[in-house]
Design an enzyme around this catalytic site. Structure first.
Site, mmCIF file in Angstrom:
data_model
loop_
_atom_site.group_PDB
_atom_site.id
_atom_site.type_symbol
_atom_site.label_atom_id
_atom_site.label_comp_id
_atom_site.label_asym_id
_atom_site.label_seq_id
_atom_site.Cartn_x
_atom_site.Cartn_y
_atom_site.Cartn_z
ATOM 1 N N ASN A 57 4.192 -4.589 9.515
ATOM 2 C CA ASN A 57 2.846 -4.128 9.157
ATOM 3 C C ASN A 57 1.985 -3.908 10.397
ATOM 4 O O ASN A 57 1.267 -2.906 10.507
ATOM 5 C CB ASN A 57 2.155 -5.163 8.255
ATOM 6 C CG ASN A 57 2.690 -5.185 6.844
ATOM 7 O OD1 ASN A 57 3.424 -4.296 6.430
ATOM 8 N ND2 ASN A 57 2.318 -6.196 6.091
ATOM 9 N N ARG A 382 8.224 9.652 -1.865
ATOM 10 C CA ARG A 382 9.249 8.895 -1.131
ATOM 11 C C ARG A 382 10.388 8.608 -2.101
ATOM 12 O O ARG A 382 10.159 8.350 -3.279
ATOM 13 C CB ARG A 382 8.715 7.562 -0.600
ATOM 14 C CG ARG A 382 7.502 7.657 0.308
ATOM 15 C CD ARG A 382 7.156 6.277 0.866
ATOM 16 N NE ARG A 382 5.802 6.215 1.384
ATOM 17 C CZ ARG A 382 5.441 6.591 2.609
ATOM 18 N NH1 ARG A 382 6.358 7.057 3.437
ATOM 19 N NH2 ARG A 382 4.189 6.493 3.008
ATOM 20 N N ARG A 412 3.976 9.843 5.404
ATOM 21 C CA ARG A 412 4.070 9.228 6.718
ATOM 22 C C ARG A 412 5.331 8.376 6.879
ATOM 23 O O ARG A 412 5.645 7.547 6.042
ATOM 24 C CB ARG A 412 2.833 8.366 6.972
ATOM 25 C CG ARG A 412 2.795 7.757 8.369
ATOM 26 C CD ARG A 412 1.551 6.916 8.552
ATOM 27 N NE ARG A 412 0.367 7.753 8.570
ATOM 28 C CZ ARG A 412 -0.797 7.385 8.035
ATOM 29 N NH1 ARG A 412 -0.900 6.235 7.401
ATOM 30 N NH2 ARG A 412 -1.847 8.185 8.116
ATOM 31 N N HIS A 442 0.330 13.207 -3.744
ATOM 32 C CA HIS A 442 0.658 11.792 -3.878
ATOM 33 C C HIS A 442 0.857 11.398 -5.341
ATOM 34 O O HIS A 442 1.269 10.276 -5.640
ATOM 35 C CB HIS A 442 -0.468 10.960 -3.245
ATOM 36 C CG HIS A 442 -0.151 9.521 -3.063
ATOM 37 N ND1 HIS A 442 -0.806 8.505 -3.743
ATOM 38 C CD2 HIS A 442 0.764 8.897 -2.269
ATOM 39 C CE1 HIS A 442 -0.321 7.343 -3.379
ATOM 40 N NE2 HIS A 442 0.637 7.530 -2.493
ATOM 41 N N TYR A 475 8.692 -3.482 -5.405
ATOM 42 C CA TYR A 475 7.287 -3.122 -5.585
ATOM 43 C C TYR A 475 6.896 -3.312 -7.048
ATOM 44 O O TYR A 475 7.654 -2.960 -7.949
ATOM 45 C CB TYR A 475 7.035 -1.660 -5.216
ATOM 46 C CG TYR A 475 7.078 -1.329 -3.751
ATOM 47 C CD1 TYR A 475 7.704 -2.161 -2.825
ATOM 48 C CD2 TYR A 475 6.498 -0.161 -3.278
ATOM 49 C CE1 TYR A 475 7.751 -1.835 -1.481
ATOM 50 C CE2 TYR A 475 6.539 0.176 -1.930
ATOM 51 C CZ TYR A 475 7.171 -0.662 -1.038
ATOM 52 O OH TYR A 475 7.218 -0.343 0.284
ATOM 53 N N ARG A 568 -5.044 -5.681 -3.265
ATOM 54 C CA ARG A 568 -3.990 -6.229 -2.416
ATOM 55 C C ARG A 568 -4.373 -6.176 -0.943
ATOM 56 O O ARG A 568 -4.180 -7.118 -0.195
ATOM 57 C CB ARG A 568 -2.685 -5.461 -2.606
ATOM 58 C CG ARG A 568 -1.507 -6.088 -1.852
ATOM 59 C CD ARG A 568 -0.308 -5.162 -1.806
ATOM 60 N NE ARG A 568 -0.410 -4.194 -0.725
ATOM 61 C CZ ARG A 568 -0.020 -2.931 -0.802
ATOM 62 N NH1 ARG A 568 0.471 -2.463 -1.917
ATOM 63 N NH2 ARG A 568 -0.138 -2.119 0.231
ATOM 64 N N HIS A 596 1.532 -3.048 -6.094
ATOM 65 C CA HIS A 596 1.385 -1.636 -5.749
ATOM 66 C C HIS A 596 0.712 -0.810 -6.847
ATOM 67 O O HIS A 596 0.318 0.330 -6.607
ATOM 68 C CB HIS A 596 2.777 -1.060 -5.447
ATOM 69 C CG HIS A 596 2.769 0.279 -4.797
ATOM 70 N ND1 HIS A 596 3.172 1.432 -5.449
ATOM 71 C CD2 HIS A 596 2.393 0.672 -3.560
ATOM 72 C CE1 HIS A 596 3.066 2.460 -4.631
ATOM 73 N NE2 HIS A 596 2.593 2.032 -3.483
#
Length: 685
Positions: A57, A382, A412, A442, A475, A568, A596
């Site tokens: 992170n 993704r 990214r 997204h 997740y 979160r 998530h």
């Protein structure tokens, strides 16, 4: 809900210091991850895992967030944000100071707590001096056969300029001297990234590869004396900027920019704590860095490598108990088509407590194989390296179905993978598009068009997480499977907009960014504010930093409305401030699974509206991305969301609470994730 202009929120009478700094808030999030690694109640190898996650992170923070701040300072652009923190270098110094505190805590946790406990459990990262002569001899052969041929010592002198240091690579700065006399000489040896960080010695024992190289430096510099050597690591700006032009192929432009990414300017220099002043001065000078961006790391550097030990250790007693996600109860009848089950009523799947492979993946795979399915349309942000979702889409196209895939090639750190998927899908005959110019796509949506007798029926999936089978086990996310006609019409119109031209339509059960999510959320919040103490707003998001939405929540609190927030990561809202946010509370839940999902509730009782989808409450999500939220109306699904939210917010649940001064406090209580796991396991028996 219409895509009307945002509803203005009066902020003139609100205090200037009502926003927390977003970068410091992000570092506080990573501090909560670190707290899980520091917790003795966490299983030992899970503690090592959390230390690895913290390190990864922090790398991304410096590559993206810190790099952006630094670039704005260097180019003279204003840095002051909504929190009114001092501009320019002072704000960077605040972030640097906080990051340095966490780095020291992180290293101390490993060296003083986790490493000794791992050693007591028989998992040891050994020093060379502790090895037997037989082990040293065996490692000497390993070095000569597997490492020596790929190592390249690079001298630094008038004929050899200082070499390029790739981002996140481990390197040895070596000072050597000719025994016959002369000045000290500087050289760099890169630790190869294509070999394991820890070389296994057997029975849970390892040696770090950089130490193995260091003890053999005499082979790299024959006849020379090794004066000193020190480990260092550079982090570079990894942001990619694409100037999108309709006349240029997006993939070609992106590939060009990705090639430039590796040469981004350095933003962080990590060095061994005992590095000599002369070597440090050389590195800072040659890398053209500021000494304030130097981080001295005591002990083992780059603890993201602890993932290797976690994954290789066959020690179940040191990890969380294994868990196999069960199939959603409505989907357990393997004889029935998933489409017939969805026709009976909406299905809300909650990953990883419900299996992704037997729900969302099955939905796409059955659509690909079903001769009655005419078309499949899907977004991909993704996905995994061996994606069954992509395989199913390829099979569908090869079977003659119309397959449309909106691939976000600008996701990214997944850009290269997504470029590869886009070309694979194109070769199979899929229609591949890259969304709208200037916006990232997204949204997590899929549409299946199926011929059923004389009608065409549309089946949809709208979710909060990526179509990624592997992360679906790690997740926490929701996904709605529905055959509701109004959702099908909305998703169809959204795909038409993504693949063609047209003005944004008026959706029925979707809120779609960049036009409709911000205005929709503000309208819903203000509707509850008008109800005063009878109003209720609840949100579960990854980040809450958008100023307009935060101000709307403040206004709702001042009107007497209860506001409950589960966040979160970053949160710039100050809860519990008298006269401003008395009726707002903020909680953060972290644990075995990465929280998530994005879930929103407006109102109480039967009149409450529930929404879920892909959008976080950030300016980039609301203004610069295509996001989709869907309204959940099925009573069973609504009850499922309500139970989840109640579990996260109850006084008996653990987590972290945000205080008015911006400090997070750990609370004791039952782990919500464990309770959901227990419920899922019981449902499966």
């Amino acid at each position: 809900m219409s895509s009307s202009a945002p509803v203005a929120t009066p902020a003139a009478d609100l205090p200037e210091d009502r926003f927390l700094n977003r970068e410091l808030s992000w570092l506080d999030f990573n501090a909560r991850v670190l707290a899980l690694g520091e917790d003795p109640a966490t299983p030992l190898l899970e503690r090592a895992k959390f230390l690895a996650i913290f390190a990864t992170n922090l790398d991304e923070f410096f590559m993206v967030r810190f790099a952006a701040l630094q670039r704005r300072w260097q180019t003279g652009l204003p840095l002051r944000g909504a929190d009114r923190k001092p501009a320019a270098r002072q704000q960077l110094d605040l972030v640097t100071s906080r990051a340095a505190e966490l780095v020291a805590r992180h290293a101390a946790c490993f060296e003083e707590q986790v490493r000794p406990e791992l050693e007591n459990a028989g998992i040891v990262v050994e020093r060379w001096s502790k090895l037997s002569e037989e082990e040293q001899a065996r490692l000497h052969e390993y070095f000569l056969e597997h490492l020596f041929p790929v190592l390249t010592p690079l001298a630094v002198d008038p004929a050899h300029p200082f070499p390029y240091i790739s981002g996140l690579s481990l390197n040895l700065a070596v000072v050597i001297r000719d025994p016959d006399g002369g000045p000290d000489l500087f050289a760099r040896v890169k630790v190869p990234a294509n070999v394991p960080r820890f070389t296994g010695l057997g029975h849970g024992r390892y040696i770090a590869v950089e130490e193995l190289i260091a003890v053999h430096l005499d082979r790299l510099f024959p006849g020379m004396s090794i004066v000193e050597h020190h480990l260092f690591r550079v982090t570079r700006n990894a942001e990619v900027e694409i100037e999108e032009d309709r006349d240029e192929d997006l993939l070609q432009a992106l590939e060009r920019e990705l090639a430039r990414r590796r040469f981004g300017p350095p933003v962080r220099l990590e060095v061994a704590e005992g590095i000599s002043p002369d070597v440090l001065e050389t590195l800072v000078r040659e890398l053209d860095m500021d000494e304030r961006d130097v981080y001295r790391v005591p002990g083992l550097p780059d603890l993201s490598a602890l993932w290797q030990i976690y994954e290789e250790a066959d020690r179940p007693e040191l990890k969380e108990p294994s868990f196999v996600p069960p199939t959603h109860p409505r989907l357990r009848d393997g004889e029935r088509s998933i489409f017939s089950v969805i026709r009976d009523g909406d299905i809300l799947v909650h990953h990883p407590y419900h299996s992704f492979s037997t729900s969302v993946q099955r939905f796409i795979e059955q659509a690909a194989a079903d001769p009655h399915v005419l078309a499949i349309k899907q977004t991909l942000y993704r996905t995994s390296g061996d994606s069954p979702i992509v395989d199913a889409l390829v099979d569908a196209a090869e079977a003659g179905k119309q397959v449309v895939v909106v691939v976000e090639v600008k996701a990214r750190f997944d850009e290269w993978a997504n470029i590869g998927w886009a070309r694979t899908l194109e070769r199979a005959g899929c229609h591949v598009v890259y969304g709208l110019v200037g916006l990232k796509t997204h949204a997590k949506i899929a549409l299946v068009v199926r011929e059923e007798g004389a009608i065409l029926r549309r089946y949809c999936h709208v979710g909060t997480g990526n179509y990624h089978p592997k992360t679906a086990r790690l997740y926490e996310d929701f996904g709605l499977l529905t055959a509701a006609p109004e959702v099908g019409e909305d998703v169809t119109e959204l795909f038409n907009r993504l693949t063609g031209y047209g003005r944004p339509p008026s959706y029925r059960r979707l809120l779609v960014a960049p036009e409709g999510v911000r205005s929709g959320l503000l309208e819903l919040i203000e509707g509850q504010a008008r109800r005063g103490r009878r109003g209720l707003v609840q949100m579960k998001v990854n980040s809450l930093v958008d100023e307009d939405v935060v101000d709307a929540l403040y206004a709702a609190s001042r009107a007497g409305t209860q506001v409950d927030l589960v966040v979160r990561g970053m949160c710039t809202l100050r809860p519990g401030v008298r006269g401003l946010s008395d009726r707002i509370r903020v909680r953060s839940v972290l644990g075995r699974f990465l929280e998530h999902s994005r879930v929103f509730r407006f109102g109480q009782g039967a009149a409450a509206q529930w929404w879920l989808g892909s959008a976080d409450v950030m300016r980039r999500n609301l203004d610069q991305r295509v996001e989709a939220l869907v309204r959940v109306t099925d009573p069973v699904s609504v009850q499922q969301l309500s139970s989840m939210m109640e579990l996260y917010l109850t006084d008996e649940s653990g987590g972290f609470d945000l205080a008015p001064d911006g400090v997070w406090h750990r609370r004791t209580g039952r782990d919500p994730q464990q309770l959901l796991l227990t419920g899922a396991t019981a449902q499966n028996t």
